[in-house]
Structure formats: C-alpha cells, structure tokens
Design a protein around this motif. Sequence first.
Motif, PDB file in Angstrom:
ATOM      1  N   ALA A  86       0.827  -1.215   0.000  1.00  0.00           N
ATOM      2  CA  ALA A  86       0.000   0.000   0.000  1.00  0.00           C
ATOM      3  C   ALA A  86       0.858   1.260   0.000  1.00  0.00           C
ATOM      4  O   ALA A  86       0.548   2.233  -0.707  1.00  0.00           O
ATOM      5  CB  ALA A  86      -0.933  -0.019   1.208  1.00  0.00           C
ATOM      6  N   VAL A  87       1.943   1.263   0.768  1.00  0.00           N
ATOM      7  CA  VAL A  87       2.824   2.440   0.806  1.00  0.00           C
ATOM      8  C   VAL A  87       3.490   2.646  -0.551  1.00  0.00           C
ATOM      9  O   VAL A  87       3.642   3.777  -1.027  1.00  0.00           O
ATOM     10  CB  VAL A  87       3.862   2.279   1.929  1.00  0.00           C
ATOM     11  CG1 VAL A  87       4.911   3.376   1.854  1.00  0.00           C
ATOM     12  CG2 VAL A  87       3.187   2.307   3.292  1.00  0.00           C
ATOM     13  N   THR A  88       3.900   1.540  -1.203  1.00  0.00           N
ATOM     14  CA  THR A  88       4.512   1.653  -2.530  1.00  0.00           C
ATOM     15  C   THR A  88       3.535   2.251  -3.535  1.00  0.00           C
ATOM     16  O   THR A  88       3.895   3.130  -4.339  1.00  0.00           O
ATOM     17  CB  THR A  88       4.984   0.272  -3.005  1.00  0.00           C
ATOM     18  OG1 THR A  88       5.932  -0.252  -2.068  1.00  0.00           O
ATOM     19  CG2 THR A  88       5.626   0.358  -4.376  1.00  0.00           C
ATOM     20  N   MET A  89       2.283   1.785  -3.517  1.00  0.00           N
ATOM     21  CA  MET A  89       1.272   2.328  -4.419  1.00  0.00           C
ATOM     22  C   MET A  89       0.984   3.797  -4.115  1.00  0.00           C
ATOM     23  O   MET A  89       0.774   4.609  -5.027  1.00  0.00           O
ATOM     24  CB  MET A  89      -0.016   1.513  -4.315  1.00  0.00           C
ATOM     25  CG  MET A  89       0.125   0.068  -4.774  1.00  0.00           C
ATOM     26  SD  MET A  89       0.526  -0.053  -6.533  1.00  0.00           S
ATOM     27  CE  MET A  89       0.494  -1.835  -6.750  1.00  0.00           C
ATOM     28  N   LYS A  90       0.989   4.166  -2.852  1.00  0.00           N
ATOM     29  CA  LYS A  90       0.745   5.559  -2.464  1.00  0.00           C
ATOM     30  C   LYS A  90       1.827   6.473  -3.029  1.00  0.00           C
ATOM     31  O   LYS A  90       1.529   7.525  -3.619  1.00  0.00           O
ATOM     32  CB  LYS A  90       0.703   5.656  -0.940  1.00  0.00           C
ATOM     33  CG  LYS A  90       0.659   7.079  -0.380  1.00  0.00           C
ATOM     34  CD  LYS A  90       0.676   7.057   1.134  1.00  0.00           C
ATOM     35  CE  LYS A  90       0.850   8.450   1.716  1.00  0.00           C
ATOM     36  NZ  LYS A  90      -0.349   9.285   1.483  1.00  0.00           N
ATOM     37  N   LYS A  91       3.091   6.084  -2.888  1.00  0.00           N
ATOM     38  CA  LYS A  91       4.179   6.908  -3.403  1.00  0.00           C
ATOM     39  C   LYS A  91       4.125   7.010  -4.926  1.00  0.00           C
ATOM     40  O   LYS A  91       4.382   8.071  -5.504  1.00  0.00           O
ATOM     41  CB  LYS A  91       5.522   6.332  -2.954  1.00  0.00           C
ATOM     42  CG  LYS A  91       5.757   6.404  -1.450  1.00  0.00           C
ATOM     43  CD  LYS A  91       7.099   5.814  -1.071  1.00  0.00           C
ATOM     44  CE  LYS A  91       7.338   5.906   0.432  1.00  0.00           C
ATOM     45  NZ  LYS A  91       8.636   5.311   0.817  1.00  0.00           N
ATOM     46  N   MET A  92       3.794   5.895  -5.591  1.00  0.00           N
ATOM     47  CA  MET A  92       3.711   5.908  -7.047  1.00  0.00           C
ATOM     48  C   MET A  92       2.624   6.854  -7.528  1.00  0.00           C
ATOM     49  O   MET A  92       2.831   7.649  -8.455  1.00  0.00           O
ATOM     50  CB  MET A  92       3.453   4.485  -7.552  1.00  0.00           C
ATOM     51  CG  MET A  92       3.360   4.342  -9.064  1.00  0.00           C
ATOM     52  SD  MET A  92       1.678   4.584  -9.724  1.00  0.00           S
ATOM     53  CE  MET A  92       0.813   3.221  -8.952  1.00  0.00           C
ATOM     54  N   LEU A  93       1.444   6.810  -6.898  1.00  0.00           N
ATOM     55  CA  LEU A  93       0.342   7.666  -7.321  1.00  0.00           C
ATOM     56  C   LEU A  93       0.627   9.136  -7.024  1.00  0.00           C
ATOM     57  O   LEU A  93       0.296  10.019  -7.821  1.00  0.00           O
ATOM     58  CB  LEU A  93      -0.951   7.229  -6.627  1.00  0.00           C
ATOM     59  CG  LEU A  93      -1.519   5.868  -7.042  1.00  0.00           C
ATOM     60  CD1 LEU A  93      -2.722   5.509  -6.197  1.00  0.00           C
ATOM     61  CD2 LEU A  93      -1.882   5.860  -8.521  1.00  0.00           C
ATOM     62  N   GLU A  94       1.239   9.434  -5.889  1.00  0.00           N
ATOM     63  CA  GLU A  94       1.556  10.820  -5.566  1.00  0.00           C
ATOM     64  C   GLU A  94       2.614  11.388  -6.502  1.00  0.00           C
ATOM     65  O   GLU A  94       2.627  12.588  -6.783  1.00  0.00           O
ATOM     66  CB  GLU A  94       2.033  10.914  -4.120  1.00  0.00           C
ATOM     67  CG  GLU A  94       0.926  10.682  -3.096  1.00  0.00           C
ATOM     68  CD  GLU A  94       1.424  10.697  -1.672  1.00  0.00           C
ATOM     69  OE1 GLU A  94       0.607  10.851  -0.756  1.00  0.00           O
ATOM     70  OE2 GLU A  94       2.655  10.555  -1.476  1.00  0.00           O
ATOM     71  N   THR A  95       3.500  10.521  -7.008  1.00  0.00           N
ATOM     72  CA  THR A  95       4.492  10.979  -7.976  1.00  0.00           C
ATOM     73  C   THR A  95       3.864  11.189  -9.347  1.00  0.00           C
ATOM     74  O   THR A  95       4.167  12.158 -10.049  1.00  0.00           O
ATOM     75  CB  THR A  95       5.644   9.967  -8.074  1.00  0.00           C
ATOM     76  OG1 THR A  95       6.234   9.793  -6.780  1.00  0.00           O
ATOM     77  CG2 THR A  95       6.713  10.439  -9.049  1.00  0.00           C
ATOM     78  N   ALA A  96       2.980  10.274  -9.749  1.00  0.00           N
ATOM     79  CA  ALA A  96       2.362  10.371 -11.068  1.00  0.00           C
ATOM     80  C   ALA A  96       1.335  11.500 -11.137  1.00  0.00           C
ATOM     81  O   ALA A  96       1.208  12.165 -12.174  1.00  0.00           O
ATOM     82  CB  ALA A  96       1.703   9.041 -11.438  1.00  0.00           C
ATOM     83  N   TYR A  97       0.613  11.714 -10.038  1.00  0.00           N
ATOM     84  CA  TYR A  97      -0.433  12.746 -10.006  1.00  0.00           C
ATOM     85  C   TYR A  97      -0.182  13.642  -8.784  1.00  0.00           C
ATOM     86  O   TYR A  97      -0.708  13.363  -7.698  1.00  0.00           O
ATOM     87  CB  TYR A  97      -1.821  12.108  -9.947  1.00  0.00           C
ATOM     88  CG  TYR A  97      -2.047  11.072 -11.021  1.00  0.00           C
ATOM     89  CD1 TYR A  97      -2.239  11.447 -12.346  1.00  0.00           C
ATOM     90  CD2 TYR A  97      -2.046   9.708 -10.722  1.00  0.00           C
ATOM     91  CE1 TYR A  97      -2.430  10.500 -13.344  1.00  0.00           C
ATOM     92  CE2 TYR A  97      -2.236   8.757 -11.715  1.00  0.00           C
ATOM     93  CZ  TYR A  97      -2.425   9.154 -13.017  1.00  0.00           C
ATOM     94  OH  TYR A  97      -2.614   8.218 -13.993  1.00  0.00           O
ATOM     95  N   PRO A  98       0.618  14.693  -8.930  1.00  0.00           N
ATOM     96  CA  PRO A  98       1.039  15.489  -7.760  1.00  0.00           C
ATOM     97  C   PRO A  98      -0.106  16.124  -6.983  1.00  0.00           C
ATOM     98  O   PRO A  98       0.032  16.385  -5.795  1.00  0.00           O
ATOM     99  CB  PRO A  98       1.951  16.560  -8.379  1.00  0.00           C
ATOM    100  CG  PRO A  98       2.375  16.012  -9.702  1.00  0.00           C
ATOM    101  CD  PRO A  98       1.233  15.167 -10.186  1.00  0.00           C
ATOM    102  N   GLY A  99      -1.226  16.384  -7.623  1.00  0.00           N
ATOM    103  CA  GLY A  99      -2.319  17.049  -6.916  1.00  0.00           C
ATOM    104  C   GLY A  99      -3.256  16.123  -6.195  1.00  0.00           C
ATOM    105  O   GLY A  99      -4.239  16.575  -5.603  1.00  0.00           O
ATOM    106  N   ILE A 100      -2.977  14.825  -6.195  1.00  0.00           N
ATOM    107  CA  ILE A 100      -3.916  13.855  -5.639  1.00  0.00           C
ATOM    108  C   ILE A 100      -3.618  13.623  -4.170  1.00  0.00           C
ATOM    109  O   ILE A 100      -2.496  13.822  -3.696  1.00  0.00           O
ATOM    110  CB  ILE A 100      -3.843  12.529  -6.438  1.00  0.00           C
ATOM    111  CG1 ILE A 100      -5.182  11.794  -6.397  1.00  0.00           C
ATOM    112  CG2 ILE A 100      -2.730  11.633  -5.893  1.00  0.00           C
ATOM    113  CD1 ILE A 100      -5.260  10.657  -7.373  1.00  0.00           C
ATOM    114  N   ASP A 101      -4.626  13.211  -3.433  1.00  0.00           N
ATOM    115  CA  ASP A 101      -4.500  12.893  -2.004  1.00  0.00           C
ATOM    116  C   ASP A 101      -4.763  11.404  -1.824  1.00  0.00           C
ATOM    117  O   ASP A 101      -5.860  10.924  -2.128  1.00  0.00           O
ATOM    118  CB  ASP A 101      -5.488  13.727  -1.183  1.00  0.00           C
ATOM    119  CG  ASP A 101      -5.325  13.500   0.306  1.00  0.00           C
ATOM    120  OD1 ASP A 101      -4.239  13.057   0.722  1.00  0.00           O
ATOM    121  OD2 ASP A 101      -6.285  13.771   1.065  1.00  0.00           O
TER     122      ASP A 101
END
Length: 231
Positions: A86-101
């Motif tokens: 879950a932490v790996t997916m969180k970092k990937m999504l925050e990098t790909a979409y900077p405005g996402i929470d």
Amino acid sequence: MDRVQILLVGLPIFLLCTDLFNLFTPPPPPPPKPHHHHHHDHHHQPPPNREVLNLPIQKPIGIGSVGYGSTVNINFCASCSYKGTAVTMKKMLETAYPGIDVVLANYPPPLPKRLLSKAVPVVQMGVIGLIMGGEQIFPMLGISPPPQWYYNLRANRFGSMASTWLLGNFLQSFLQSSGAFEVYINNELVFSKLQEGRFPGEIELKDLIGKQLSRSPASVLPGGLGEMWSS
C-alpha cells in the motif's frame, strides 16, 4: 520435570504474559519538544537597520495539477502484511499525479469474524484451565467422573497446553485478516482484490486512476496554470 516439559509449559505462560502486558500498557508519551533558550548579549552592537521591501511573493499551491481535489483511498488488510504494498502504491500515485491525495486505511474483516476472534483468547484460557484443574471443575459442573478425552489431554498436559495456545493464536490471526486491497477514487471502487483475487500492478493501477481522473471535471481546474500569486 525435564527441559522439554519446562519449555512446553513456559512458552504459553510467556506468550500470555506478553499479550496481557501489551494490552494494559499505555502508549508512550510523545517526546517533549526542545526549548530553545535565546541568550541576548547586551554588549554587542545592534545590527544595522535593513530596509524591508514588501514585494509580492510567488507561492505555488498546486492548483491545476493533475488530480487536484481528488482523493484515492487504499483500504488494505493490516494483519496480512499488505502495508508495504500500500505504501509503494501511495508513493507511485503521488508521484504520477502530484495534486492527488492518497489515504491508507485498514479494511476490517466481517463482523462475525471479528466477534469470533475476540472469543478465541477466552476459549484458550478455558481449555488451559480445564486441563490444569479439570478434576475439580467437572464435579462442580455435575460431570463425574470426567470424560475420557480429558484424561487423554491430561496425559500430556504440557503438550496440550502449548498446542492449544499456538493453534488459538493461528486461528485468531486468520479471523482478523480480511485479505482485502481495495482502491477507491472519490468513493468509487476502481480495483478490488476481493473480486479479482490478486494485487494490482503499478502500471495497471496508474492507468485506472488516470482514466477515472480524465472523467472527473474537478481533477484539473479550468484556467489553472499550477500557481497562484499571493502577497
């Protein structure tokens, strides 16, 4: 009593004491914040006055970033060791979409499993107490003489107690696990491990979130250039 018997009877007692200690021990207090003492030396000359210009400062606040205003919830089974994924997916999504929470949370098992998991320690202690003092307990319950299975357990009471404790812990861990890894964006399910029977790939999850963001009018604000001037 040989060493094997001491080990068999000591292991359940040690595990019981550890569980009770962790249950009743309060969490440690937060560390105190360091206090900075400023010593003023009156013998030093004051610094020369500098003119401060009130110029507008440019502060990027991320408006217009891809995914701005959208929330991704990753609900996973905490007792299944899924937190790393879950932490790996969180970092990937925050990098790909900077405005996402991205919010991580535990996905609890169904209510019947949770209730059964609470009953397991009670059954463990009941069986161990019955093995230790069944000759006094059964007559109090109106069962005399005790049943044959009690004597079978009593014949190897230390092994029976250790087996009861270990099997009970395994059963409790199974009942507390949900096996879930559910991904939501703006409260809409985009991937479910309970339905698919597998974890999502990083590229797969990134594409699923991207497709969902492209359909959401709030993901990118119109006219936003990614920054706003403020003074």
